[in-house]
Design a protein around this motif. Structure first.
Motif, short mmCIF file in Angstrom:
data_model
loop_
_atom_site.label_atom_id
_atom_site.label_comp_id
_atom_site.label_asym_id
_atom_site.label_seq_id
_atom_site.Cartn_x
_atom_site.Cartn_y
_atom_site.Cartn_z
N UNK A 32 0.88 -1.19 0.01
CA UNK A 32 -0.07 -0.16 -0.20
C UNK A 32 1.01 1.33 0.00
N UNK A 33 2.14 1.22 0.42
CA UNK A 33 2.93 2.12 0.54
C UNK A 33 3.23 2.88 -1.11
N UNK A 34 3.20 4.31 -1.21
CA UNK A 34 3.33 5.00 -2.43
C UNK A 34 4.93 5.10 -2.74
N UNK A 35 5.72 4.80 -1.65
CA UNK A 35 7.10 4.90 -2.14
C UNK A 35 8.06 3.46 -1.79
N UNK A 36 9.17 3.58 -2.31
CA UNK A 36 10.26 2.49 -2.40
C UNK A 36 11.48 3.09 -1.71
N UNK A 37 12.11 2.20 -0.94
CA UNK A 37 13.55 2.73 -0.60
C UNK A 37 14.50 1.97 -1.11
N UNK A 38 15.50 2.80 -1.77
CA UNK A 38 16.64 2.13 -2.09
C UNK A 38 17.79 2.96 -1.72
N UNK A 122 10.57 -5.89 -8.54
CA UNK A 122 10.01 -7.05 -8.98
C UNK A 122 10.92 -7.93 -9.58
N UNK A 123 11.69 -7.53 -10.46
CA UNK A 123 12.74 -8.29 -11.26
C UNK A 123 13.74 -8.97 -10.37
N UNK A 124 14.33 -7.85 -9.53
CA UNK A 124 15.29 -8.16 -8.74
C UNK A 124 15.01 -9.03 -7.50
N UNK A 125 13.75 -9.18 -7.10
CA UNK A 125 13.20 -9.99 -6.01
C UNK A 125 14.27 -9.82 -4.69
N UNK A 126 14.48 -8.50 -4.35
CA UNK A 126 15.43 -8.11 -3.32
C UNK A 126 14.40 -7.35 -2.21
N UNK A 127 14.88 -7.44 -1.07
CA UNK A 127 14.41 -6.75 0.15
C UNK A 127 14.71 -5.37 -0.23
N UNK A 128 15.92 -4.85 -0.65
CA UNK A 128 16.23 -3.41 -0.56
C UNK A 128 17.14 -3.29 -1.79
N UNK A 129 16.65 -2.47 -2.93
CA UNK A 129 17.36 -2.50 -4.33
C UNK A 129 18.46 -1.48 -3.95
N UNK A 130 19.80 -1.97 -4.73
CA UNK A 130 20.70 -1.06 -4.71
C UNK A 130 21.10 -0.70 -6.14
N UNK A 131 21.27 0.62 -6.37
CA UNK A 131 21.75 0.98 -7.78
C UNK A 131 23.20 1.91 -7.57
N UNK A 132 23.69 1.93 -8.75
CA UNK A 132 24.71 2.79 -8.63
C UNK A 132 24.80 3.82 -10.02
N UNK A 133 25.28 4.66 -9.43
CA UNK A 133 25.60 6.15 -10.51
C UNK A 133 27.03 5.77 -11.10
N UNK A 134 27.17 5.32 -12.53
CA UNK A 134 28.53 5.48 -12.89
C UNK A 134 28.97 6.39 -13.65
N UNK A 135 30.16 7.02 -13.16
CA UNK A 135 30.59 8.32 -13.90
C UNK A 135 32.00 8.13 -14.69
N UNK A 136 32.07 8.59 -15.85
CA UNK A 136 33.31 8.36 -16.75
C UNK A 136 33.78 9.73 -17.17
#
Length: 139
Positions: A32-38, A122-136
């Motif tokens: 029911x929450x409108x937000x996700x933590x990542x 949903x694809x990752x099936x993880x409790x807390x999603x971790x994403x990375x910002x890649x800089x080059x």
């Protein structure tokens, strides 16, 4: 002694149950929450040009905990991440104008920028999603 109350919204799968004066909600409240933590991390291109190295907090990186709307796309996350790691379009690594930035998932795979955060979760099936910002650096 339990009794059902009619405080739930019409069409909702939630029911409020009063147990000894306390209300408790039945159902999946996380849905029911409108937000996700990542978690968002910063990876920067190593001097060899092939690999990426995680940037530590004292160098302007670190892991940041973000709350984002479920309807946000990965493109929106890119904007949030750039604003977080490059305040005023500058960081200890240099100006943002001299870099290319992209978002990758915890495995290092490139993500489609039109995907919603909910789909990636949903694809990752993880409790807390971790994403990375890649800089080059731009050559």
């Amino acid at each position: 002694m339990t009794k059902k109350s009619t405080d739930s919204e019409p069409g909702s799968s939630f029911q409020n149950i009063a147990i000894r004066g306390r209300k408790r909600t039945l159902g999946n409240i996380n849905a029911a929450k409108a937000t996700w933590r990542l978690e968002m991390g910063l990876l920067h291109q190593h001097a060899d040009g092939q690999s990426y190295k995680q940037v530590r907090f004292r160098s302007g990186g670190g892991t940041r905990n973000l709350n984002v709307l479920k309807i946000c796309t990965i493109k929106d996350i890119l904007t949030i991440a750039v604003d977080t790691f490059f305040p005023d379009e500058n960081s200890k690594l240099g100006p943002l104008s001299a870099m290319e930035a992209e978002i990758r998932d915890f495995k290092g795979d490139t993500l489609d920028y039109s995907k919603k955060v909910e789909t990636v979760y949903n694809e990752a099936k993880m409790k807390l999603l971790r994403l990375y910002l890649l800089g080059s650096y731009i050559d």
